[in-house]
Design a protein around this motif. Structure first.
Motif, PDB file in Angstrom:
ATOM      1  N   ALA A 240       0.842  -1.199   0.000  1.00 18.33           N
ATOM      2  CA  ALA A 240       0.000   0.000   0.000  1.00 18.33           C
ATOM      3  C   ALA A 240       0.877   1.248   0.000  1.00 18.33           C
ATOM      4  CB  ALA A 240      -0.918   0.012   1.225  1.00 18.33           C
ATOM      5  N   ALA A 241       0.238   2.384  -0.232  1.00 20.66           N
ATOM      6  CA  ALA A 241       0.967   3.649  -0.264  1.00 20.66           C
ATOM      7  C   ALA A 241       1.453   4.070   1.109  1.00 20.66           C
ATOM      8  CB  ALA A 241       0.086   4.747  -0.870  1.00 20.66           C
ATOM      9  N   THR A 242       0.748   3.654   2.164  1.00 22.50           N
ATOM     10  CA  THR A 242       1.116   4.069   3.519  1.00 22.50           C
ATOM     11  C   THR A 242       1.060   2.885   4.475  1.00 22.50           C
ATOM     12  OG1 THR A 242      -1.137   4.608   4.243  1.00 22.50           O
ATOM     13  CG2 THR A 242       0.113   6.357   3.127  1.00 22.50           C
ATOM     14  N   VAL A 243       1.745   3.035   5.597  1.00 22.84           N
ATOM     15  CA  VAL A 243       1.761   1.984   6.609  1.00 22.84           C
ATOM     16  C   VAL A 243       0.361   1.733   7.148  1.00 22.84           C
ATOM     17  CG1 VAL A 243       2.622   1.347   8.893  1.00 22.84           C
ATOM     18  CG2 VAL A 243       4.159   2.466   7.253  1.00 22.84           C
ATOM     19  N   LYS A 244      -0.367   2.799   7.433  1.00 22.33           N
ATOM     20  CA  LYS A 244      -1.683   2.632   8.048  1.00 22.33           C
ATOM     21  C   LYS A 244      -2.654   1.948   7.105  1.00 22.33           C
ATOM     22  CE  LYS A 244      -4.990   5.152  10.933  1.00 22.33           C
ATOM     23  NZ  LYS A 244      -5.409   6.500  11.424  1.00 22.33           N
ATOM     24  N   SER A 245      -2.617   2.285   5.814  1.00 20.77           N
ATOM     25  CA  SER A 245      -3.493   1.606   4.860  1.00 20.77           C
ATOM     26  C   SER A 245      -3.193   0.112   4.827  1.00 20.77           C
ATOM     27  CB  SER A 245      -3.338   2.206   3.463  1.00 20.77           C
ATOM     28  OG  SER A 245      -3.914   3.498   3.394  1.00 20.77           O
ATOM     29  N   ALA A 246      -1.916  -0.240   4.847  1.00 15.61           N
ATOM     30  CA  ALA A 246      -1.546  -1.657   4.873  1.00 15.61           C
ATOM     31  C   ALA A 246      -2.020  -2.316   6.163  1.00 15.61           C
ATOM     32  CB  ALA A 246      -0.036  -1.804   4.715  1.00 15.61           C
ATOM     33  N   ALA A 247      -1.953  -1.583   7.282  1.00 11.64           N
ATOM     34  CA  ALA A 247      -2.367  -2.144   8.573  1.00 11.64           C
ATOM     35  C   ALA A 247      -3.865  -2.458   8.580  1.00 11.64           C
ATOM     36  CB  ALA A 247      -2.022  -1.168   9.693  1.00 11.64           C
ATOM     37  N   TYR A 248      -4.669  -1.591   7.974  1.00 11.65           N
ATOM     38  CA  TYR A 248      -6.108  -1.873   7.884  1.00 11.65           C
ATOM     39  C   TYR A 248      -6.360  -3.218   7.211  1.00 11.65           C
ATOM     40  CZ  TYR A 248      -8.029   2.759   9.188  1.00 11.65           C
ATOM     41  OH  TYR A 248      -8.430   3.897   9.850  1.00 11.65           O
ATOM     42  N   VAL A 249      -5.644  -3.476   6.148  1.00 11.01           N
ATOM     43  CA  VAL A 249      -5.880  -4.705   5.387  1.00 11.01           C
ATOM     44  C   VAL A 249      -5.351  -5.922   6.143  1.00 11.01           C
ATOM     45  CG1 VAL A 249      -5.398  -5.906   3.231  1.00 11.01           C
ATOM     46  CG2 VAL A 249      -5.985  -3.487   3.210  1.00 11.01           C
ATOM     47  N   LEU A 250      -4.188  -5.796   6.773  1.00 14.40           N
ATOM     48  CA  LEU A 250      -3.682  -6.908   7.571  1.00 14.40           C
ATOM     49  C   LEU A 250      -4.684  -7.277   8.658  1.00 14.40           C
ATOM     50  CD1 LEU A 250      -1.410  -8.899   8.162  1.00 14.40           C
ATOM     51  CD2 LEU A 250      -0.442  -7.189   9.722  1.00 14.40           C
ATOM     52  N   GLN A 251      -5.299  -6.261   9.272  1.00 16.06           N
ATOM     53  CA  GLN A 251      -6.294  -6.529  10.314  1.00 16.06           C
ATOM     54  C   GLN A 251      -7.432  -7.384   9.783  1.00 16.06           C
ATOM     55  OE1 GLN A 251      -5.663  -4.641  13.472  1.00 16.06           O
ATOM     56  NE2 GLN A 251      -6.710  -6.493  14.128  1.00 16.06           N
ATOM     57  N   ALA A 252      -7.824  -7.134   8.542  1.00 13.64           N
ATOM     58  CA  ALA A 252      -8.963  -7.840   7.958  1.00 13.64           C
ATOM     59  C   ALA A 252      -8.629  -9.272   7.570  1.00 13.64           C
ATOM     60  CB  ALA A 252      -9.476  -7.081   6.741  1.00 13.64           C
ATOM     61  N   ILE A 253      -7.400  -9.536   7.139  1.00 15.06           N
ATOM     62  CA  ILE A 253      -7.101 -10.865   6.585  1.00 15.06           C
ATOM     63  C   ILE A 253      -6.432 -11.801   7.581  1.00 15.06           C
ATOM     64  CG2 ILE A 253      -6.965  -9.985   4.223  1.00 15.06           C
ATOM     65  CD1 ILE A 253      -3.918 -10.171   4.388  1.00 15.06           C
ATOM     66  N   ILE A 270      -8.675 -14.434  16.781  1.00 14.56           N
ATOM     67  CA  ILE A 270      -9.761 -13.464  16.591  1.00 14.56           C
ATOM     68  C   ILE A 270     -10.812 -13.711  17.669  1.00 14.56           C
ATOM     69  CG2 ILE A 270     -11.655 -12.900  15.005  1.00 14.56           C
ATOM     70  CD1 ILE A 270      -9.091 -11.785  13.985  1.00 14.56           C
ATOM     71  N   PRO A 271     -11.393 -12.694  18.342  1.00 12.68           N
ATOM     72  CA  PRO A 271     -11.252 -11.273  17.989  1.00 12.68           C
ATOM     73  C   PRO A 271     -10.203 -10.521  18.793  1.00 12.68           C
ATOM     74  CG  PRO A 271     -13.048 -11.537  19.531  1.00 12.68           C
ATOM     75  CD  PRO A 271     -12.454 -12.910  19.339  1.00 12.68           C
ATOM     76  N   THR A 272      -9.216 -11.218  19.364  1.00  8.18           N
ATOM     77  CA  THR A 272      -8.267 -10.536  20.231  1.00  8.18           C
ATOM     78  C   THR A 272      -6.869 -10.423  19.630  1.00  8.18           C
ATOM     79  OG1 THR A 272      -7.862 -12.630  21.366  1.00  8.18           O
ATOM     80  CG2 THR A 272      -9.484 -11.143  22.352  1.00  8.18           C
ATOM     81  N   LEU A 273      -6.781 -10.475  18.291  1.00  8.88           N
ATOM     82  CA  LEU A 273      -5.504 -10.158  17.664  1.00  8.88           C
ATOM     83  C   LEU A 273      -5.094  -8.732  18.023  1.00  8.88           C
ATOM     84  CD1 LEU A 273      -5.784 -11.578  14.043  1.00  8.88           C
ATOM     85  CD2 LEU A 273      -4.034 -12.168  15.698  1.00  8.88           C
ATOM     86  N   PRO A 274      -3.809  -8.431  17.980  1.00  8.80           N
ATOM     87  CA  PRO A 274      -3.400  -7.041  18.196  1.00  8.80           C
ATOM     88  C   PRO A 274      -4.107  -6.102  17.229  1.00  8.80           C
ATOM     89  CG  PRO A 274      -1.493  -8.494  18.149  1.00  8.80           C
ATOM     90  CD  PRO A 274      -2.658  -9.326  17.738  1.00  8.80           C
ATOM     91  N   ASP A 275      -4.304  -4.875  17.654  1.00  4.13           N
ATOM     92  CA  ASP A 275      -4.917  -3.856  16.793  1.00  4.13           C
ATOM     93  C   ASP A 275      -3.798  -3.210  15.982  1.00  4.13           C
ATOM     94  OD1 ASP A 275      -6.105  -1.596  15.648  1.00  4.13           O
ATOM     95  OD2 ASP A 275      -7.503  -1.352  17.326  1.00  4.13           O
ATOM     96  N   TYR A 276      -3.648  -3.662  14.741  1.00  3.95           N
ATOM     97  CA  TYR A 276      -2.542  -3.193  13.914  1.00  3.95           C
ATOM     98  C   TYR A 276      -2.702  -1.738  13.517  1.00  3.95           C
ATOM     99  CZ  TYR A 276      -1.776  -8.205  13.658  1.00  3.95           C
ATOM    100  OH  TYR A 276      -1.579  -9.524  13.988  1.00  3.95           O
ATOM    101  N   VAL A 277      -3.930  -1.275  13.396  1.00  2.83           N
ATOM    102  CA  VAL A 277      -4.162   0.140  13.054  1.00  2.83           C
ATOM    103  C   VAL A 277      -3.833   1.024  14.254  1.00  2.83           C
ATOM    104  CG1 VAL A 277      -5.853   1.818  12.245  1.00  2.83           C
ATOM    105  CG2 VAL A 277      -5.910  -0.531  11.359  1.00  2.83           C
ATOM    106  N   ALA A 278      -4.254   0.598  15.431  1.00  2.00           N
ATOM    107  CA  ALA A 278      -3.947   1.369  16.640  1.00  2.00           C
ATOM    108  C   ALA A 278      -2.446   1.430  16.910  1.00  2.00           C
ATOM    109  CB  ALA A 278      -4.669   0.776  17.843  1.00  2.00           C
ATOM    110  N   ALA A 279      -1.697   0.478  16.371  1.00  2.00           N
ATOM    111  CA  ALA A 279      -0.239   0.486  16.544  1.00  2.00           C
ATOM    112  C   ALA A 279       0.431   1.632  15.807  1.00  2.00           C
ATOM    113  CB  ALA A 279       0.346  -0.839  16.062  1.00  2.00           C
TER     114      ALA A 279
END
Length: 540
Positions: A240-253, A270-279
């Motif tokens: 992705a163009a940015t780290v945060k955009s990539a983190a959103y997708v990692l969270q989903a998959i 799931i549902p207690t994986l780390p919050d990659y976006v909040a990181a």
């Protein structure tokens, strides 16, 4: 901050709202979510815009196939939004997937004509994306068989898809094997692209196209119905163009899947994986303890002195991290680096896994027009059924020939396999990345991306790469091994990588995000071809 999809423009004493849609070259998922939530544009508008951009950049062959149902799916998620149902941050977001990840609307071929027309259900990661409301836009080009066929081919070439070209220099080597994903992310041909990595296949095309790549731990993302190389090293992740955009997708998959038992190793399901976006925190580097294995830098420069440009930029980056509060520990060396450099174990493991794992994948197809059931069948098809379109023997099958050799080739259930796997785990463990992390009590290892992927690959560890710089104007123009693509030249991007322990993605994402915010390298040099199509509301 005023969102980019709306500004107030003043004409004398009169204020009027004027929509200013985000440029898709750099649009983040947050930008697109904001516009969708505000009704500034629809998912249908986004899909139409991305289809236009793919057409604008068609000469680069980044996208092999469009999803014929993309607009239909976009209209459905738009209806859901209108009814107040939003499944999450990816709702209505168009995403491309690499052409070795199964989706029901498209071919899944790994770039080979042998699998053209074969069908299956969706891969697990595609099911997860659909559940999150994402729109599968189509399939991105790749290096055929994920760069696991030839010793003399070129990155980004496939019989099904053609030659992918990089984004920053005309006729640029896009790197591989997630070549189309790197180019698509660089040019804004989709919001994000999903790639795969066995050893460098996310990290390398991400860096050479100036974008972010997350190579997750083996087992964090399911490989179900992804055309394999190796069960021990394959993993699925976003570019992705940015780290945060990539983190959103990692969270989903990310998450456990009974069809891939490696995912049972995830520490927190799931549902207690780390919050990659909040990181994604700007102060994530504060108090981080980061290691630099100096012997790795020395070894790679001894092999290729032209990478000194990348090392110089890397050295400056370390100073940036120190100013951000990180402790940078020099000489956190990999104790078995020389043994790693001279080892053949990884190649043996990959070839043995491929023989076994490919047959397993092929057995799951619901239709198989060419009756391809094994690597031997693939080799026969390539050499005798379609040698012209597959460009054999000009592009050889050296990797397969080794794997199928009756004397030295074997599958991963053969007793000869285990010692090579153990050698890999030692060289990447106590003798390599994991050992250095433990001995020096580090949060992560940091390296130029060109030097990094192999150390994480052989132990299934995570890596996050992001842009670091571009080759300067005085860089000599160097061609690839085949002589048909530009490997290095002025404006070719390069990256920096954070490597860590298995399932430490959140920590690495935080470090990468903080460094990204401090440096903002992406955008300082523009791609040589920029698609003209932008978002336009359908009712305007």
């Amino acid at each position: 901050m005023i969102p980019p999809w709306r500004r107030l423009v003043f004409y004398g004493c009169i204020a009027s709202a004027q929509l200013q849609f985000p440029s898709l070259l750099d649009a983040t998922i947050d930008d697109l979510r904001g516009g969708l939530d505000a009704g500034a544009f629809s998912s249908v508008d986004l899909v139409n815009a991305y289809i236009g951009r793919i057409s604008d950049a068609s000469s680069l062959n980044a996208v092999t196939e469009l999803n014929p149902k993309a607009l239909e799916i976009a209209a459905e998620v738009d209806r859901e939004r209108a009814q107040g149902k939003v499944r999450g941050p990816l709702h209505g977001i168009p995403i491309l997937i690499k052409n070795n990840i199964a989706s029901v609307e498209n071919n899944n071929t790994a770039g080979s004509l042998a699998l053209l027309g074969a069908t299956s259900r969706d891969a697990f990661v595609v099911t997860r994306l659909r559940a999150a409301g994402a729109v599968i836009l189509g399939k991105a080009g790749l290096s055929q068989w994920a760069n696991f066929r030839s010793s003399n081919s070129s990155n980004g070439w496939s019989a099904h898809g053609g030659q992918v070209y990089g984004a920053y220099v005309q006729n640029q080597d896009p790197s591989g094997s997630s070549s189309g994903c790197g180019v698509a992310a660089a040019l804004g041909l989709a919001a994000v692209c999903i790639g795969t990595e066995t050893d460098g296949s996310i990290a390398s095309p991400a860096q050479r196209n100036g974008v972010v790549g997350i190579k997750p731990s083996v087992g964090l993302t399911s490989r179900d119905l992804v055309i394999p190389i190796s069960e021990h090293q394959d993993t699925i992740g976003p570019l992705a163009a940015t780290v945060k955009s990539a983190a959103y997708v990692l969270q989903a998959i990310a998450g456990q899947d009974p069809n891939d038992n490696y995912t049972s190793a995830i520490p927190n399901s799931i549902p207690t994986l780390p919050d990659y976006v909040a990181a994604c925190q700007e102060d994530a580097l504060s108090d981080a303890r980061l290691g630099v294995p100096s012997n790795v830098l020395e070894l790679f420069l001894e092999f290729d002195a032209s990478r000194q440009v990348e090392v110089d930029a890397f050295t400056s980056a370390l100073d940036t991290m120190r100013r951000a509060g990180a402790e940078v520990v020099e000489n956190t060396n990999f104790t078995e680096l020389n043994a790693w450099a001279n080892s053949s174990a990884e190649g043996v493991v990959l070839r043995a896994d491929f023989v076994t794992n490919l047959a397993s994948y092929l057995s799951k197809l619901t239709s198989n027009p060419n009756n391809i059931t094994s690597l031997a069948d693939v080799s026969r098809f390539t050499k005798t059924v379609a040698p012209g379109p597959e460009e054999f023997p000009s592009r050889n099958t050296a990797t397969w020939d080794q794997a199928l050799d009756p004397q030295s080739g074997f599958g991963n259930t053969d007793p000869r396999f285990f010692p090579f796997l153990q050698e890999n785990l030692f060289l990447g463990g106590e003798g390599g990345l994991l050992g250095a992390l433990e001995r020096h009590q580090l949060d992560a290892i940091v390296l130029p991306t060109s030097f990094a992927p192999g150390f994480a690959a052989i132990v299934g560890a995570p890596l996050v790469t992001l842009p670091l710089g571009f080759y300067p104007a005085n860089t000599p123009r160097v061609m690839n091994r085949r002589g048909n693509l530009v490997d290095t030249a002025p404006n070719v991007p390069f990256g920096l990588s954070f490597l860590g322990r298995r399932f430490d993605e959140a920590k690495l994402i935080g470090f990468a995000f903080a460094f990204e915010q401090l440096t903002k390298v992406r955008g300082t040099v523009k791609p040589f071809l920029i698609p003209a199509t932008e978002i336009r509301r359908g009712d305007l």
